[in-house]
Design a protein around this motif. Structure first.
Motif, PDB file in Angstrom:
ATOM      1  N   GLY A 104       0.821  -1.209   0.000  1.00 14.26           N
ATOM      2  CA  GLY A 104       0.000   0.000   0.000  1.00 14.26           C
ATOM      3  C   GLY A 104       0.855   1.259   0.000  1.00 14.26           C
ATOM      4  O   GLY A 104       0.535   2.237  -0.687  1.00 14.26           O
ATOM      5  N   GLU A 105       1.963   1.244   0.745  1.00 13.82           N
ATOM      6  CA  GLU A 105       2.870   2.392   0.773  1.00 13.82           C
ATOM      7  C   GLU A 105       3.501   2.623  -0.596  1.00 13.82           C
ATOM      8  O   GLU A 105       3.625   3.761  -1.057  1.00 13.82           O
ATOM      9  CB  GLU A 105       3.946   2.186   1.840  1.00 13.82           C
ATOM     10  N   ALA A 106       3.889   1.548  -1.269  1.00 13.89           N
ATOM     11  CA  ALA A 106       4.465   1.680  -2.607  1.00 13.89           C
ATOM     12  C   ALA A 106       3.444   2.274  -3.577  1.00 13.89           C
ATOM     13  O   ALA A 106       3.783   3.121  -4.412  1.00 13.89           O
ATOM     14  CB  ALA A 106       4.941   0.316  -3.108  1.00 13.89           C
ATOM     15  N   LEU A 107       2.205   1.864  -3.461  1.00 12.37           N
ATOM     16  CA  LEU A 107       1.147   2.425  -4.310  1.00 12.37           C
ATOM     17  C   LEU A 107       0.910   3.890  -3.984  1.00 12.37           C
ATOM     18  O   LEU A 107       0.709   4.720  -4.876  1.00 12.37           O
ATOM     19  CB  LEU A 107      -0.147   1.630  -4.116  1.00 12.37           C
ATOM     20  N   ALA A 108       0.917   4.224  -2.682  1.00 17.57           N
ATOM     21  CA  ALA A 108       0.688   5.612  -2.270  1.00 17.57           C
ATOM     22  C   ALA A 108       1.776   6.532  -2.808  1.00 17.57           C
ATOM     23  O   ALA A 108       1.515   7.688  -3.157  1.00 17.57           O
ATOM     24  CB  ALA A 108       0.625   5.701  -0.743  1.00 17.57           C
ATOM     25  N   GLN A 109       2.992   6.017  -2.887  1.00 18.66           N
ATOM     26  CA  GLN A 109       4.121   6.812  -3.371  1.00 18.66           C
ATOM     27  C   GLN A 109       4.091   6.976  -4.892  1.00 18.66           C
ATOM     28  O   GLN A 109       4.699   7.903  -5.431  1.00 18.66           O
ATOM     29  CB  GLN A 109       5.443   6.142  -2.968  1.00 18.66           C
ATOM     30  N   ASN A 110       3.392   6.088  -5.560  1.00 20.62           N
ATOM     31  CA  ASN A 110       3.371   6.088  -7.023  1.00 20.62           C
ATOM     32  C   ASN A 110       2.322   7.067  -7.528  1.00 20.62           C
ATOM     33  O   ASN A 110       1.136   6.881  -7.315  1.00 20.62           O
ATOM     34  CB  ASN A 110       3.070   4.673  -7.535  1.00 20.62           C
ATOM     35  N   GLY A 111       2.770   8.129  -8.193  1.00 17.64           N
ATOM     36  CA  GLY A 111       1.850   9.159  -8.684  1.00 17.64           C
ATOM     37  C   GLY A 111       1.456   9.001 -10.137  1.00 17.64           C
ATOM     38  O   GLY A 111       0.907   9.923 -10.736  1.00 17.64           O
ATOM     39  N   ARG A 112       1.713   7.836 -10.713  1.00 16.17           N
ATOM     40  CA  ARG A 112       1.431   7.633 -12.125  1.00 16.17           C
ATOM     41  C   ARG A 112       0.061   7.013 -12.361  1.00 16.17           C
ATOM     42  O   ARG A 112      -0.472   6.325 -11.519  1.00 16.17           O
ATOM     43  CB  ARG A 112       2.486   6.701 -12.739  1.00 16.17           C
ATOM     44  N   GLY A 113      -0.477   7.292 -13.532  1.00 11.04           N
ATOM     45  CA  GLY A 113      -1.660   6.562 -13.964  1.00 11.04           C
ATOM     46  C   GLY A 113      -2.794   7.412 -14.463  1.00 11.04           C
ATOM     47  O   GLY A 113      -3.088   8.481 -13.932  1.00 11.04           O
ATOM     48  N   MET A 114      -3.434   6.960 -15.529  1.00  8.88           N
ATOM     49  CA  MET A 114      -4.670   7.528 -16.072  1.00  8.88           C
ATOM     50  C   MET A 114      -4.480   8.923 -16.672  1.00  8.88           C
ATOM     51  O   MET A 114      -5.414   9.704 -16.761  1.00  8.88           O
ATOM     52  CB  MET A 114      -5.762   7.566 -15.011  1.00  8.88           C
ATOM     53  N   THR A 115      -3.251   9.271 -17.074  1.00 11.77           N
ATOM     54  CA  THR A 115      -3.032  10.550 -17.734  1.00 11.77           C
ATOM     55  C   THR A 115      -2.955  10.333 -19.239  1.00 11.77           C
ATOM     56  O   THR A 115      -2.849   9.199 -19.730  1.00 11.77           O
ATOM     57  CB  THR A 115      -1.735  11.219 -17.257  1.00 11.77           C
ATOM     58  N   TRP A 116      -2.966  11.431 -19.998  1.00  9.90           N
ATOM     59  CA  TRP A 116      -2.969  11.300 -21.455  1.00  9.90           C
ATOM     60  C   TRP A 116      -1.674  10.695 -21.986  1.00  9.90           C
ATOM     61  O   TRP A 116      -1.644  10.147 -23.094  1.00  9.90           O
ATOM     62  CB  TRP A 116      -3.221  12.662 -22.102  1.00  9.90           C
ATOM     63  N   THR A 117      -0.604  10.726 -21.175  1.00 14.55           N
ATOM     64  CA  THR A 117       0.663  10.154 -21.623  1.00 14.55           C
ATOM     65  C   THR A 117       0.743   8.654 -21.391  1.00 14.55           C
ATOM     66  O   THR A 117       1.678   8.007 -21.866  1.00 14.55           O
ATOM     67  CB  THR A 117       1.852  10.820 -20.907  1.00 14.55           C
ATOM     68  N   ASP A 118      -0.220   8.091 -20.653  1.00 16.12           N
ATOM     69  CA  ASP A 118      -0.219   6.653 -20.401  1.00 16.12           C
ATOM     70  C   ASP A 118      -0.859   5.925 -21.579  1.00 16.12           C
ATOM     71  O   ASP A 118      -1.851   6.387 -22.149  1.00 16.12           O
ATOM     72  CB  ASP A 118      -0.971   6.331 -19.113  1.00 16.12           C
ATOM     73  N   SER A 119      -0.301   4.775 -21.893  1.00 19.79           N
ATOM     74  CA  SER A 119      -0.786   4.026 -23.058  1.00 19.79           C
ATOM     75  C   SER A 119      -1.794   2.955 -22.693  1.00 19.79           C
ATOM     76  O   SER A 119      -2.393   2.333 -23.573  1.00 19.79           O
ATOM     77  CB  SER A 119       0.400   3.380 -23.791  1.00 19.79           C
ATOM     78  N   LEU A 198      -8.918   2.662 -11.330  1.00 19.62           N
ATOM     79  CA  LEU A 198      -7.517   3.052 -11.209  1.00 19.62           C
ATOM     80  C   LEU A 198      -6.711   1.932 -10.566  1.00 19.62           C
ATOM     81  O   LEU A 198      -5.576   1.656 -10.960  1.00 19.62           O
ATOM     82  CB  LEU A 198      -7.398   4.326 -10.371  1.00 19.62           C
ATOM     83  N   LEU A 199      -7.307   1.301  -9.533  1.00 20.45           N
ATOM     84  CA  LEU A 199      -6.671   0.174  -8.852  1.00 20.45           C
ATOM     85  C   LEU A 199      -7.631  -1.006  -8.849  1.00 20.45           C
ATOM     86  O   LEU A 199      -8.850  -0.835  -8.898  1.00 20.45           O
ATOM     87  CB  LEU A 199      -6.337   0.536  -7.401  1.00 20.45           C
ATOM     88  N   ASP A 200      -7.057  -2.207  -8.767  1.00 18.52           N
ATOM     89  CA  ASP A 200      -7.923  -3.375  -8.650  1.00 18.52           C
ATOM     90  C   ASP A 200      -8.247  -3.609  -7.175  1.00 18.52           C
ATOM     91  O   ASP A 200      -7.763  -2.912  -6.284  1.00 18.52           O
ATOM     92  CB  ASP A 200      -7.291  -4.603  -9.308  1.00 18.52           C
ATOM     93  N   GLU A 201      -9.056  -4.630  -6.924  1.00 14.87           N
ATOM     94  CA  GLU A 201      -9.552  -4.877  -5.571  1.00 14.87           C
ATOM     95  C   GLU A 201      -8.426  -5.154  -4.578  1.00 14.87           C
ATOM     96  O   GLU A 201      -8.436  -4.637  -3.456  1.00 14.87           O
ATOM     97  CB  GLU A 201     -10.531  -6.049  -5.604  1.00 14.87           C
ATOM     98  N   GLN A 202      -7.435  -5.941  -4.977  1.00 12.48           N
ATOM     99  CA  GLN A 202      -6.348  -6.255  -4.063  1.00 12.48           C
ATOM    100  C   GLN A 202      -5.503  -5.015  -3.769  1.00 12.48           C
ATOM    101  O   GLN A 202      -5.056  -4.814  -2.631  1.00 12.48           O
ATOM    102  CB  GLN A 202      -5.450  -7.356  -4.646  1.00 12.48           C
ATOM    103  N   GLN A 203      -5.300  -4.177  -4.751  1.00 12.91           N
ATOM    104  CA  GLN A 203      -4.532  -2.955  -4.528  1.00 12.91           C
ATOM    105  C   GLN A 203      -5.250  -2.019  -3.555  1.00 12.91           C
ATOM    106  O   GLN A 203      -4.612  -1.374  -2.713  1.00 12.91           O
ATOM    107  CB  GLN A 203      -4.284  -2.254  -5.861  1.00 12.91           C
ATOM    108  N   ILE A 204      -6.572  -1.970  -3.651  1.00 11.41           N
ATOM    109  CA  ILE A 204      -7.331  -1.149  -2.700  1.00 11.41           C
ATOM    110  C   ILE A 204      -7.188  -1.717  -1.290  1.00 11.41           C
ATOM    111  O   ILE A 204      -7.043  -0.970  -0.320  1.00 11.41           O
ATOM    112  CB  ILE A 204      -8.811  -1.050  -3.117  1.00 11.41           C
TER     113      ILE A 204
END
Length: 220
Positions: A104-119, A198-204
């Motif tokens: 969870g801490e690693a996910l909290a630190q990760n600011g990436r995702g769901m932006t126009w630059t993501d494929s 944005l996250l799956d069930e286990q990530q939440i």
């Protein structure tokens, strides 16, 4: 010299006209509705579909619209907002709310995702983006302040054992907030972890553990 009175009279008339023009009633200021329309027009003009980010992100739903207003929503509207938000929540499989706070801490630190630059919209490529807006672990000095501090989130709410039935209300409340949190603004682009996929069930579950597990550094 006979034209002098005529010239003086002309200047006086011009001065009077200028004075009257200066005292004219100014145009009324734009109404709140007109300003809202102007703001939305600017938003629409500034956004476009690009990559995985689509213009529909700037469209407010009922809850965002009500909470962006300068007026308190009517009780019936507030109840409808609550009911619509609750209806979107998918509760965890098997009633398992808590995962691994380290992940969870690693996910909290990760600011990436769901932006126009993501494929891709694959949840494995996203972070939870928590530190973008919140303080969580006091050891982390880089965090946003647009959201409230989440330091000691579970501790100040009296969670000593996440499996204790007494903790169930705050555990369920937190799951719902992570699933369907919203930014009440015209952009309405706050990560809604479950709702936006944005996250799956286990990530939440893992983010839940970061916030609520007494063993998490957040609650020390």
């Amino acid at each position: 010299m006979q034209n002098k009175p005529l010239l003086v009279g002309a200047f006086a008339a011009a001065a009077a006209a200028a004075l009257l023009a200066g005292c004219a009633t100014p145009a009324p200021p734009p109404t709140a509705a007109e300003l809202d329309a102007q703001a939305m027009a600017m938003h629409k003009a500034a956004f476009r579909d690009q990559g995985i980010a689509k213009v529909d992100r700037i469209q407010q739903d009922l809850g965002q619209s009500a909470c962006s207003s300068d007026k308190q929503p009517a009780e019936a509207v507030a109840k409808r907002v609550e009911a619509e938000a609750m209806a979107t929540i998918k509760w965890p499989t098997g009633g398992q709310y808590i995962g691994d706070w380290r992940k969870g801490e690693a996910l909290a630190q990760n600011g990436r995702g769901m932006t126009w630059t993501d494929s891709t919209t694959d949840t494995k490529s996203n972070g939870a983006q928590c530190y973008n807006c919140h303080e969580i672990d006091r050891k982390e000095i880089s965090f946003g302040t647009i959201g409230p501090s989440l330091w000691n989130y579970g501790k100040i709410r009296g969670v000593k054992d996440v499996a204790d039935p007494a903790a169930a209300p705050i555990v369920q409340y937190t799951w719902g907030k992570l699933w369907n949190s919203k930014a009440y603004s015209a952009c309405s682009n706050m990560p809604r972890m479950g709702h936006m996929k944005l996250l799956d069930e286990q990530q939440i579950r893992d983010v839940m553990a970061l916030l609520l597990d007494p063993k998490s550094p957040v609650n020390q």
